[in-house]
Design an enzyme around this catalytic site. Sequence first.
Site, short mmCIF file in Angstrom:
data_model
loop_
_atom_site.label_atom_id
_atom_site.label_comp_id
_atom_site.label_asym_id
_atom_site.label_seq_id
_atom_site.Cartn_x
_atom_site.Cartn_y
_atom_site.Cartn_z
CG ASN A 189 -0.37 0.66 2.42
OD1 ASN A 189 -0.43 1.88 2.58
ND2 ASN A 189 0.21 -0.15 3.29
CG PHE A 193 -0.31 9.32 6.31
CD1 PHE A 193 -0.59 8.99 7.61
CD2 PHE A 193 0.87 8.84 5.74
CE1 PHE A 193 0.29 8.22 8.36
CE2 PHE A 193 1.76 8.08 6.48
CZ PHE A 193 1.47 7.77 7.79
CB SER A 288 11.80 9.04 7.43
OG SER A 288 10.63 8.51 6.97
CG ASN A 290 11.84 14.73 12.36
OD1 ASN A 290 12.74 15.55 12.27
ND2 ASN A 290 10.64 14.93 11.89
CB THR A 291 13.72 8.00 12.32
OG1 THR A 291 12.35 8.19 12.03
CG2 THR A 291 13.90 6.71 13.09
CE LYS A 328 2.61 0.91 12.79
NZ LYS A 328 1.26 0.52 12.34
CG ASN A 358 4.32 0.69 9.64
OD1 ASN A 358 3.36 0.26 9.04
ND2 ASN A 358 4.52 1.96 9.82
#
Length: 564
Positions: A189, A193, A288, A290-291, A328, A358
């Site tokens: 998918n 959002f 992302s 910010n990950t 998450k 995820n």
Amino acid sequence: MHPAVRMRALRIRPSVPRLRPSQRPFVHPTRQASTAATDARSAATRTKNFVYGTALTLALSFGYLYVTDTRSSIHEWLVVPALRQVYPDAEDAHHAGTKIVKALHSFGLNPRERGDPDAAGDLAVEVFGHTLVNPIGTSAGMDKGADIVTPVFELGAGLVEVGAITPLAQEGNPKPRVFRLPSQNALINRYGFNSEGAETVAMRLRHRVRQFAYHAGLGIDEEAERKVLDGEAGVPPGSLVPGRLLAVQIAKNKTTSEQDIEAVKRDYTACVNKLAKYADIIVVNVSSPNTPGLRALQNVEPLTQLLNSVVQAAKKVDRKTKPAIMVKVSPDEDSEEQVSGICEAVWDSGVDGVIVGNTTKKRPDPLPKGYLLPQDEANLLLEQGGYSGPQMFERTLSLVRKYRKALDDGPKQLPPSPSKPDVPSVGPSTGDEPDSSIVAKLQASKSPSEAIDSAASKLPPASVELHSEASPPPTNVDDLSASAPIATSKPAAVPPRNPAPAPVTAGPRKVIFATGGITNGRQAREILDAGASVAQVYTAIIYGGVGTISRIKEEMREEANKNR
Ligand SMILES: Cc1cc2nc3c(=O)[nH]c(=O)nc-3n(C[C@H](O)[C@H](O)[C@H](O)COP(=O)(O)O)c2cc1C
Ligand SMILES: *[C@@H]1O[C@H](CO)[C@@H](O)[C@H](O)[C@H]1NC(C)=O
Ligand SMILES: *[C@@H]1O[C@H](CO)[C@@H](O)[C@H](O)[C@H]1NC(C)=O
Ligand SMILES: *[C@@H]1O[C@H](CO)[C@@H](O)[C@H](O)[C@H]1NC(C)=O
């Protein structure tokens, strides 16, 4: 769009009017082949409709009890394939499924778990001070708009996660954006959002609360709503069902740049302000850039800030008990640095737990190993998007183990000073810390945990008892009792001890939920044994139908009996 997909999309249009031979206009020879094909197709459609209709009639005559029972195999063997046949586009099928469930529910005809199999308490788990009747949940994306919360609980789920919900309504990516790989029971998918927006979904959730209040004899006005939300009806304010919890996932607007931390914070805060009242748990989809990753040193701090803004906003929610906050994390962010960076942000921000897993950007090998995918599915593998399916299970399991260990190691505080509170209460904490000390932190955190890594792989996984007594340290149950704020409960300070294998935690143990490739009861058990409290399922329900949750729980019970 991939050509194969366009072909498929064309093939679905069933609306070619069917004409008797005498009514047919002259057809140019080159088009005759296609007309013949249309004939064959419409014959196929007729047959399909006939089979479907007959099956449905039969199904109905089996009786209401059978059809509305999640344990009836009809849901897997008839309804799922029928939906797939009638709606070749996976997203259309999903919308139809949601609509049907919603309509059936309004007539009291929705499929549901009968006989209250969870009543024995054999599958109960403790989560944020609540006793969940069972550890099986649904995950985000299944009910993005919170349209079918009650019927999904009635399928037997202990936890339902709705969303993701963005501040403003947005379309998401162009269709088609969901693809099935039936031979793999998998999906790809790239919804991007799509959301009706926080306002609309909040209204829907509010309506649900008011209806509940009305049926509980409390009236239907604002005061009645407040009573229910403040626990006066004796149910969790989100789920409204004893022993079950509702998680609401929030995300930023598409137009908000991931780089603009302040803007992202505003988006999250806006969502919390509208939605958190109606949630037992708020889940943050983390962006992302910010990950923490290879650039972990720069990125722990912004992530901490982002998460902390959600924690702060949730504390201000106008409700007696505040929702718990979870973040998450993607299974693609599984390096040692990423995991330890994220865990550090979890501790520093005061977030209560992590949803591990995820969809993945990777494309796993088909199952069974060596199996050649049908050509159309092989083409679909080239579609962009997140892959979900049973292949992901082992990765999810190992990620849960990593996170369990990293979180149980506790906050990486240097030097461990007993006078200092172990959980940084609030506020962007480490902003002015010199880089060298952060480096030291990361290095200090790294080597011991790697050592345990290799040791742990030889040990049986840390077992989390389903009944809470054995759960490691100090989830302060009093603090977390139904009447106390969940997220704001001040943990008892536990002086950090250093030798690692025994978990050192400062305050309530961080909670883990797991998602990704969980399809059966044995796997759900393994996930719990690895240290998660809830196993969430999505794709398995798409292929297994509404009976999936009941089946998984039944298999968990069989597993337990086997090992007895
Ligand atoms: C169609 C679809 C939509 C999804 N939407 C979201 C979403 O909005 N937010 C999110 O965090 N995860 C989303 N997911 C991921 C699922 O929640 C879940 O984590 C993932 O599919 C792996 O679990 P599974 O193997 O049980 O499907 C979506 C998954 C699918 C298949
Ligand atoms: C995104 O959400 C915010 C809430 O933070 C809203 O005020 C803003 O208008 C939205 N941004 C855009 C560009 O639509
Ligand atoms: C959700 O998180 C993922 C992974 O970090 C990121 O790629 C995506 O942009 C985020 N989406 C939103 C809307 O926050
Ligand atoms: C989770 O998966 C969804 C759907 O594939 C994706 O849109 C989202 O960005 C992912 N979120 C994270 C945190 O990885």
